[in-house]
Motif scaffolding. Structure first.
Motif, mmCIF file in Angstrom:
data_model
loop_
_atom_site.group_PDB
_atom_site.id
_atom_site.type_symbol
_atom_site.label_atom_id
_atom_site.label_comp_id
_atom_site.label_asym_id
_atom_site.label_seq_id
_atom_site.Cartn_x
_atom_site.Cartn_y
_atom_site.Cartn_z
ATOM 1 N N PHE A 95 2.111 2.932 -5.830
ATOM 2 C CA PHE A 95 2.474 1.730 -5.079
ATOM 3 C C PHE A 95 1.927 1.812 -3.656
ATOM 4 C CE2 PHE A 95 5.875 -0.769 -2.782
ATOM 5 C CZ PHE A 95 5.495 -2.003 -3.276
ATOM 6 N N GLU A 96 2.161 2.929 -2.995
ATOM 7 C CA GLU A 96 1.675 3.105 -1.631
ATOM 8 C C GLU A 96 0.155 3.096 -1.570
ATOM 9 O OE1 GLU A 96 3.270 6.546 0.228
ATOM 10 O OE2 GLU A 96 5.352 6.071 -0.240
ATOM 11 N N MET A 97 -0.466 3.806 -2.504
ATOM 12 C CA MET A 97 -1.922 3.928 -2.469
ATOM 13 C C MET A 97 -2.627 2.609 -2.778
ATOM 14 S SD MET A 97 -2.436 6.923 -1.476
ATOM 15 C CE MET A 97 -0.894 7.539 -0.834
ATOM 16 N N PHE A 98 -2.061 1.829 -3.680
ATOM 17 C CA PHE A 98 -2.697 0.550 -3.999
ATOM 18 C C PHE A 98 -2.593 -0.415 -2.813
ATOM 19 C CE2 PHE A 98 -3.471 1.950 -8.129
ATOM 20 C CZ PHE A 98 -4.189 1.002 -8.831
ATOM 21 N N ILE A 99 -1.487 -0.361 -2.097
ATOM 22 C CA ILE A 99 -1.319 -1.280 -0.974
ATOM 23 C C ILE A 99 -2.117 -0.832 0.242
ATOM 24 C CG2 ILE A 99 0.377 -2.107 0.724
ATOM 25 C CD1 ILE A 99 2.370 -2.357 -1.568
ATOM 26 N N CYS A 100 -2.107 0.471 0.531
ATOM 27 C CA CYS A 100 -2.738 0.961 1.763
ATOM 28 C C CYS A 100 -4.118 1.582 1.555
ATOM 29 C CB CYS A 100 -1.816 1.976 2.451
ATOM 30 S SG CYS A 100 -0.306 1.249 3.119
ATOM 31 N N VAL A 101 -4.584 1.674 0.315
ATOM 32 C CA VAL A 101 -5.931 2.186 0.059
ATOM 33 C C VAL A 101 -6.742 1.176 -0.757
ATOM 34 C CG1 VAL A 101 -7.319 4.011 -0.993
ATOM 35 C CG2 VAL A 101 -5.208 4.598 0.204
ATOM 36 N N VAL A 102 -6.271 0.847 -1.950
ATOM 37 C CA VAL A 102 -7.035 -0.054 -2.819
ATOM 38 C C VAL A 102 -7.147 -1.446 -2.214
ATOM 39 C CG1 VAL A 102 -7.121 -1.139 -5.097
ATOM 40 C CG2 VAL A 102 -6.401 1.252 -4.883
ATOM 41 N N ALA A 103 -6.026 -2.004 -1.739
ATOM 42 C CA ALA A 103 -6.058 -3.367 -1.189
ATOM 43 C C ALA A 103 -7.029 -3.500 -0.019
ATOM 44 C CB ALA A 103 -4.640 -3.801 -0.788
ATOM 45 N N PRO A 104 -6.966 -2.652 1.008
ATOM 46 C CA PRO A 104 -7.934 -2.809 2.105
ATOM 47 C C PRO A 104 -9.375 -2.512 1.693
ATOM 48 C CG PRO A 104 -6.511 -0.888 2.462
ATOM 49 C CD PRO A 104 -5.917 -1.661 1.340
ATOM 50 N N LEU A 105 -9.569 -1.649 0.682
ATOM 51 C CA LEU A 105 -10.934 -1.355 0.236
ATOM 52 C C LEU A 105 -11.586 -2.554 -0.456
ATOM 53 C CD1 LEU A 105 -10.842 2.317 -1.115
ATOM 54 C CD2 LEU A 105 -11.932 1.458 0.970
ATOM 55 N N THR A 106 -10.785 -3.546 -0.865
ATOM 56 C CA THR A 106 -11.370 -4.748 -1.458
ATOM 57 C C THR A 106 -12.210 -5.507 -0.431
ATOM 58 O OG1 THR A 106 -9.380 -6.059 -0.944
ATOM 59 C CG2 THR A 106 -9.493 -5.019 -3.115
ATOM 60 N N ALA A 107 -12.040 -5.169 0.845
ATOM 61 C CA ALA A 107 -12.858 -5.808 1.884
ATOM 62 C C ALA A 107 -14.328 -5.469 1.712
ATOM 63 C CB ALA A 107 -12.380 -5.362 3.268
ATOM 64 N N LEU A 108 -14.632 -4.390 0.967
ATOM 65 C CA LEU A 108 -16.026 -4.051 0.710
ATOM 66 C C LEU A 108 -16.722 -5.117 -0.132
ATOM 67 C CD1 LEU A 108 -15.690 -0.233 -0.054
ATOM 68 C CD2 LEU A 108 -16.834 -1.260 1.927
ATOM 69 N N ALA A 109 -15.923 -5.897 -0.856
ATOM 70 C CA ALA A 109 -16.499 -6.919 -1.731
ATOM 71 C C ALA A 109 -17.041 -8.101 -0.950
ATOM 72 C CB ALA A 109 -15.458 -7.398 -2.741
#
Length: 334
Positions: free
Chosen positions: A270-284
């Motif tokens: 939960f923490e990693m998806f919100i604070c790692v995966v979600a912001p990394l979508t900015a690469l798209a």
């Protein structure tokens, strides 16, 4: 001076079950850093915890900047802070220099890091896009994070209570069917103590879930066969769940062989998806509105996944309480 190896770290610090994110994305790096740190420095677990806090602060600052390069930097810093957060516990177990206060500091810093970074991410996106949805997500994420902590603690307490009562019943002690421990009178305590003295040599008890956890290669029939050969009584409070979810048991054994717990979306994910995966979508995309929409999407899916797994845990516990009552009646009848 003691020299530690990677094998020492794996044997003495790895948990028998852990989140898949930790097993595959954290432990391979953290273990090697622990070997270097333990052999070449005198850094303490509390100092590593402080370092994780500093990286977490840097992650929060980067998230607050809102632009895509800062979001990527914030995600990387948050993941590295979690690697350090895992290292402090490994160093403590490896060297035996942990402390009760250090465990408290580790827990508090972990919560501060997550909530601080989560709020910085959403407030930064709200300031950049003007979308109120980011402000609405903050209390939702906070509520679900607190809910899984409260639910996890209470479920663990209930399971422990059931195991203790079933063990007492198997050994001939008088047991109240209520899972919550009632206040006992002095007479009840004396009677239970006397019963305990009379049954010190009674049958040992093994719980199915613990046997399968210790050796994922076993199945239920093998546990029963081994227990029969050793004169041990098997207690299974998850029989009802296993009958309904046979596929789950096969998946569970497969995951445990890799140390992965079947709770596939827990607090760590939960923490990693919100604070790692979600912001990394900015690469798209470099466009703030589109990047913001992706962050919202990942967050909503993460909330839904966490809630679904918490509901599954409660359902499994409910079935276990029914099996607990039947097993208690069976033991009472001899």
């Amino acid at each position: 001076m003691t020299t530690y190896t990677l094998a020492d770290v794996r044997e003495r610090t790895y948990k028998s079950r852990d989140a898949w994110w930790t097993v595959f994305l954290v432990d391979p790096l953290a273990a090697r850093l622990v070997v270097w740190t333990a052999n070449r420095t005198n850094i303490t677990p509390n100092q590593i915890t402080f370092g994780a806090g500093v990286l977490g602060l840097g992650s929060a600052v980067a998230f607050a900047m809102a632009d895509w390069p800062w979001l990527v930097l914030g995600a990387l810093l948050f993941h590295l802070s979690f690697v350090l957060d895992c290292m402090d516990g490994k160093i403590a177990r490896l060297k035996g220099n942990g402390s009760v206060f250090g465990a408290w500091v580790d827990f508090v810093f972990d919560r501060i890091r997550f909530f601080g970074c989560m709020m910085a991410l959403f407030i930064g996106q709200w300031a950049a896009t003007g979308e109120v949805v980011f402000l609405l997500l903050m209390p939702v994420v906070t509520f679900l994070d607190l809910l899984r902590y409260l639910n996890g603690a209470q479920v663990a307490k209930t399971r422990q209570s059931m195991r203790e009562k079933l063990r007492d019943a198997a050994e001939g002690r008088r047991v109240d069917a209520a899972v919550a421990d009632p206040e006992s009178t002095e007479a009840d305590s004396s009677a239970d103590a006397a019963a305990a003295e009379d049954t010190e040599d009674g049958p040992r008890v093994v719980f199915m879930e613990e046997a399968l956890r210790e050796d994922p290669a076993l199945d239920r029939e093998q546990v029963y066969a081994r227990a029969k050969a050793e004169g041990v009584r098997v207690v299974d409070v998850h029989a009802g769940f296993s009958e309904r979810m046979g596929w789950y048991e096969r998946l569970r054994r497969s995951l445990l062989r890799s140390r992965v717990r079947p709770h596939l979306f827990s607090g760590i994910e939960f923490e990693m998806f919100i604070c790692v995966v979600a912001p990394l979508t900015a690469l798209a995309t470099p466009l703030a509105p589109v990047a913001g929409a992706l962050i919202v999407g990942v967050t909503v899916l993460s909330c839904a996944a966490l809630l679904a797994f918490e509901v599954a845990i409660v359902f499994k516990l409910w079935l276990a309480t029914r099996d607990f009552t039947r097993e208690l009646d069976r033991l009472a009848q001899g």
